[in-house]
Design a protein around this motif. Structure first.
Motif, short mmCIF file in Angstrom:
data_model
loop_
_atom_site.label_atom_id
_atom_site.label_comp_id
_atom_site.label_asym_id
_atom_site.label_seq_id
_atom_site.Cartn_x
_atom_site.Cartn_y
_atom_site.Cartn_z
N GLY A 106 -6.47 -5.82 -39.22
CA GLY A 106 -5.54 -6.09 -40.32
C GLY A 106 -4.63 -4.89 -40.50
O GLY A 106 -5.10 -3.77 -40.61
N THR A 107 -3.31 -5.12 -40.51
CA THR A 107 -2.37 -4.01 -40.62
C THR A 107 -1.48 -4.21 -41.84
O THR A 107 -1.32 -5.32 -42.34
N THR A 108 -0.90 -3.12 -42.30
CA THR A 108 -0.05 -3.15 -43.49
C THR A 108 1.34 -3.67 -43.14
O THR A 108 2.00 -3.13 -42.26
N ARG A 109 1.76 -4.72 -43.85
CA ARG A 109 3.10 -5.28 -43.63
C ARG A 109 4.13 -4.54 -44.47
O ARG A 109 3.82 -3.99 -45.52
N ASN A 110 5.38 -4.61 -44.01
CA ASN A 110 6.45 -3.87 -44.70
C ASN A 110 7.10 -4.69 -45.82
O ASN A 110 8.03 -4.21 -46.46
N VAL A 170 2.51 1.58 -43.79
CA VAL A 170 2.96 0.40 -43.05
C VAL A 170 2.64 0.55 -41.56
O VAL A 170 2.81 1.63 -41.00
N THR A 171 2.20 -0.50 -40.95
CA THR A 171 1.80 -0.66 -39.53
C THR A 171 0.43 -0.04 -39.21
O THR A 171 -0.08 -0.25 -38.11
N GLY A 198 0.77 -8.64 -40.44
CA GLY A 198 -0.44 -8.14 -41.07
C GLY A 198 -1.68 -8.34 -40.21
O GLY A 198 -2.77 -7.94 -40.61
N SER A 206 -5.84 -1.45 -41.89
CA SER A 206 -6.73 -1.35 -43.05
C SER A 206 -8.14 -1.79 -42.69
O SER A 206 -9.10 -1.33 -43.29
N ILE A 264 1.51 -4.28 -32.52
CA ILE A 264 1.63 -4.05 -33.97
C ILE A 264 3.10 -4.07 -34.36
O ILE A 264 3.95 -3.53 -33.67
N PRO A 278 5.81 -3.97 -38.00
CA PRO A 278 5.85 -3.74 -39.45
C PRO A 278 5.88 -5.04 -40.27
O PRO A 278 5.50 -5.02 -41.43
#
Lengths: 161, 86, 161, 86
Positions: free
Chosen positions: C47-51, C102-103, A40, C106, A35, A37
């Motif tokens: 799916g992860t939150t981007r910065n 972030v990171t 996505g 979701s 992962i 930052p």
């Protein structure tokens, strides 16, 4: 410059995480490694031990590796992935060795990228290529006997088998 | 001229050879098929899998055939049966 | 009949695991749900939150859903997956709602199958279709402003945006 | 004949309407575009997103247009701006 620092994607340099040992594998641990930052998407593939093969009950699997070469071959796969999908950030390949009971993971591959298509395609390429090129062997142990498996992706396997 | 290489055996090749690693003395220059024949001389049971193995010489795959190998003492030569990782 | 029992794949009936709530998501939890003794493959998408988005620093995301319909739409996706890839065993779709830093993840989609191709293809289909059809909304919160996002897979989104 | 349906607003449509759900009285039979016009009468700011919304009627997507809706009291009618899950 706190905001510039947080935005600086180059601080999260692309990394390859390769591990081969007898420890139980963890999807959380492997996904945390990749992962980022600025990403996505994380795609994972987990190979698990099945309880049957052609009607025979599988008790467990036993893996062995030519470890130093296996790591070198996995590094080659990572290098190829980065050429094919330059947006890929981190890659993790953890392969368990020794006994792997039914339903436990023998391999986890994880790849992160800013957008999902790259990581989905790359994880598929990683596991396909791992099966074709990385010197690791699986013995399937049934109730009365055992068998050394051969990946269909291995080009020098006996095609007659 | 001969040299002492480290022969490594895995999976079915280790079972047939009855050993996982050993130092063997081989010519410095020979084809990969000649190297295989040297090894089968030591472990005749390996002949059974001749059509299903490749070498890894210094951790790079080499098919059994006419390819000339130039070996040095300490080199690793692994007998690689069909792989099944994943 | 202990061995017959262990071999009986029908005891592990295909299941769909769907969850939408504000809890932190776990790759381990989701992969454990879908692992099956008769399956050798689990594929996951996280799916992860981007910065960042177009140079703007993203503080966090905030999700909301039309939850009952979202669950119904995810069930439709599961049904379609089982028609397209009949070998698929279990499917899990966990979507987090509310704030997602972030990171953090979701969404996690996980699919198990006896062999890997089906689960790899199905997980890709699931996330693509989820983005096109499931009524969930994402607000991207920057330092000074926010923006409601629109998936490019959403056919009624403003193409001009 | 009119009936009382549950109108649901989400994301940008909830912001523009200033409400997340409400009971509204609408004709039992009308086209989806007529339903939209009823709703815009109550919440004129929604007109701004007319080209970017669809309905979900009883949780099934319906485009704004000539499709005839047959509604009953208690039915859910949701105003669905472009989705962005995942």
């Amino acid at each position: 410059f706190p905001s510039r620092k947080a935005m600086n994607e180059s601080e999260d340099e692309p990394k390859d995480f390769i591990k081969l040992n007898c420890e139980k594998l963890s999807a959380d641990e492997v996904s945390e490694l990749v992962i980022s930052p600025c990403c996505g998407a994380v795609s994972l593939f987990i190979g698990t031990t099945r309880n049957n093969f052609e009607g025979k009950k599988v008790i467990h699997l036993e893996y062995e590796a030519y470890s130093s070469m296996a790591e070198a071959e996995i590094k080659k796969i990572c290098r190829d992935v980065r050429q094919k999908w330059p947006s890929i950030k981190h890659i993790a390949v953890h392969h368990r060795l020794g006994l792997v009971p039914v339903t436990e993971a023998s391999v986890i591959v994880a790849v992160s990228s800013p957008h999902r298509v790259a990581s989905l395609e790359a994880v598929q390429y990683c596991i396909n290529t791992l099966k074709a090129t990385v010197p690791i062997w699986k013995k399937e142990i049934y109730e009365q006997e055992y068998s050394w498996k051969e990946n269909k992706e291995c080009f020098w396997a006996d095609v007659e088998q | 001229m001969s040299c002492e290489v480290v022969a490594l055996y895995f999976a079915r090749s280790a079972e047939l050879a009855g050993v996982r690693s050993e130092i063997i003395s081989v010519p410095q220059q020979l084809t990969s098929l000649q190297l295989w024949e040297e090894i089968v001389k030591r472990h005749p049971r390996l002949a059974a899998i001749q059509d299903q193995v490749v070498f890894a010489v210094r951790q790079e795959y080499v098919l059994l055939g006419d390819q000339l190998l130039v070996l040095q003492s300490g080199d690793e030569v692994a007998i690689i049966p069909p792989i099944s990782g994943g």
